[in-house]
Design an enzyme around this catalytic site. Structure first.
Site, PDB file in Angstrom:
ATOM      1  N   TYR A 295       2.175  -7.883  15.495  1.00 10.28           N
ATOM      2  CA  TYR A 295       2.559  -6.731  14.677  1.00 10.28           C
ATOM      3  C   TYR A 295       2.996  -5.568  15.581  1.00 10.28           C
ATOM      4  O   TYR A 295       4.054  -4.965  15.366  1.00 10.28           O
ATOM      5  CB  TYR A 295       1.358  -6.328  13.830  1.00 10.28           C
ATOM      6  CG  TYR A 295       1.508  -5.065  13.026  1.00 10.28           C
ATOM      7  CD1 TYR A 295       2.411  -4.975  11.973  1.00 10.28           C
ATOM      8  CD2 TYR A 295       0.705  -3.954  13.307  1.00 10.28           C
ATOM      9  CE1 TYR A 295       2.520  -3.812  11.225  1.00 10.28           C
ATOM     10  CE2 TYR A 295       0.806  -2.793  12.553  1.00 10.28           C
ATOM     11  CZ  TYR A 295       1.710  -2.724  11.515  1.00 10.28           C
ATOM     12  OH  TYR A 295       1.813  -1.582  10.772  1.00 10.28           O
TER      13      TYR A 295
ATOM     14  N   ASP B 161      10.541  -6.267  -4.517  1.00  8.99           N
ATOM     15  CA  ASP B 161       9.513  -6.971  -3.760  1.00  8.99           C
ATOM     16  C   ASP B 161       9.698  -8.466  -4.011  1.00  8.99           C
ATOM     17  O   ASP B 161      10.484  -8.870  -4.873  1.00  8.99           O
ATOM     18  CB  ASP B 161       8.111  -6.510  -4.184  1.00  8.99           C
ATOM     19  CG  ASP B 161       7.100  -6.655  -3.045  1.00  8.99           C
ATOM     20  OD1 ASP B 161       6.558  -5.629  -2.583  1.00  8.99           O
ATOM     21  OD2 ASP B 161       6.857  -7.806  -2.613  1.00  8.99           O
TER      22      ASP B 161
ATOM     23  N   GLN C 157       0.823  -1.208   0.000  1.00  9.73           N
ATOM     24  CA  GLN C 157       0.000   0.000   0.000  1.00  9.73           C
ATOM     25  C   GLN C 157       0.862   1.264   0.000  1.00  9.73           C
ATOM     26  O   GLN C 157       0.629   2.180  -0.792  1.00  9.73           O
ATOM     27  CB  GLN C 157      -0.920  -0.010   1.232  1.00  9.73           C
ATOM     28  CG  GLN C 157      -1.982   1.084   1.197  1.00  9.73           C
ATOM     29  CD  GLN C 157      -2.655   1.310   2.551  1.00  9.73           C
ATOM     30  OE1 GLN C 157      -2.171   0.853   3.583  1.00  9.73           O
ATOM     31  NE2 GLN C 157      -3.756   2.022   2.535  1.00  9.73           N
TER      32      GLN C 157
END
Ligand code: AKB
Length: 314
Positions: A143, A35, A13
């Site tokens: 996270y 990536d 994103q």
């Protein structure tokens, strides 16, 4: 000296928008996107693109060796909701990916490193309103505590190795050029797509769940402004609080309704993401970003909503 900028996690994103912005600023050949998969974005092609898993230190080192990057942006991460489904994988990627990059940045004398932290570093015992930069932090998602540990590593590398590493605690990010993946704040992007496609949306967070959010244009500008700030203005080497705009699903729906009067929102009964949202701040104090590198937000809820709908309508 000319810049060579490596963006790791370029398909995500933030990565997608950052690559496009950095290429606009420095030129396409100055920005190497990377990536684990090829990009699906029409403007991010195989040219100036490297396939790499940030956990593969040998391959990652080849890329540092090849390009000798002056700046590295590490965006590869597993977000809050996915992290709860795959805790060990989230810890491994979020922690060891960062350590690989910090190590190689020291070895290859990278001038500046950017790494994103999150409002997820706060937990149930942090003050929930106007959450200060320094307070009790007891994140209870993988996270969240991987980001908190990462902040400690960033500051450690700055102190021990003189690495110029900079970081922001992003709120939930909302943009139309790229989709979020696996976060607790994703509803605030999904709602726009569903509103335009079906005139209705079932929110997985309850009507009154306030969270700090930010329009992507502001988030990218904050990132570039932080990276451009003189090093002596950056007193926080863990990660800066960034406030954004705080709103609830109900308030966002009301704003969308001003543009799409038939739009209806409903709310899911049970969703595991609710507990995550309930452990995060409702609003953030980002005084230090404002004071030290003149940070100021541009988009409020009304401006962000109008811009999202306009761009998604096409
Ligand atoms: C998430 O929801 O996990 C992320 C974040 C707030 O860091 N968007």
């Amino acid at each position: 000296m000319s810049e060579k900028i490596l963006v790791i996690g370029a398909n995500g994103q933030i990565g997608t928008e950052l690559v496009l912005n950095l290429r606009g600023k420095y030129g396409a050949e100055a920005v190497i996107a990377s990536d684990i998969h090829p990009s699906k974005h029409p403007l991010i092609t195989e040219e100036h693109f490297e396939l790499v898993n940030v956990l593969d230190k040998v391959l990652l080192e080849n890329i540092f060796e090849k390009y000798q990057p002056t700046q590295v942006y590490l965006l590869a991460a597993i977000l809050s909701a996915t992290g709860e489904k795959h805790p060990q994988m989230a810890w491994d990627l979020n922690m060891n990916g960062l350590l690989n990059v910090l190590d190689l940045a020291v070895k290859y004398k990278t001038q500046k490193v950017f790494w994103p932290s999150s409002i997820a570093v706060f937990g149930p015992n942090s003050p929930r309103d106007n959450t200060p930069q320094y307070c009790t932090m007891d994140p209870n998602t993988v996270y969240g505590f991987s980001k908190l540990a990462g902040e400690r590593w960033c500051e450690y590398y700055f102190i021990k190795h003189g690495l110029d590493v900079r970081s922001l605690r992003y709120p939930g990010l909302i943009g139309w050029k790229s989709d979020p993946g696996g976060g607790t704040t994703d509803y605030a992007v999904n709602i726009f797509h569903e509103a335009l496609a079906n005139n209705k949306y079932e929110s997985f967070l309850s009507a009154g769940t306030a969270l700090p959010m930010m329009y992507m244009d502001d988030a990218i500008r904050a990132t570039l402004e932080l990276m451009d700030a003189p090093a002596d203005k950056i007193t926080i080497r863990s990660s800066y609080n960034l406030a954004g705009i705080s709103f609830t699903p109900e308030q966002l729906a009301a704003e969308i309704k001003k543009h799409l009067p038939d739009f209806e929102i409903s709310y899911a009964e049970h969703d595991p993401r609710q507990a995550i949202a309930d452990s995060w701040p409702r609003s953030i104090d980002d005084t230090q970003a404002a004071q030290e590198w003149n940070w100021k937000i541009n988009y409020d809820l009304a401006a962000m909503t109008a811009d999202m709908l306009e761009n998604l309508k096409g």
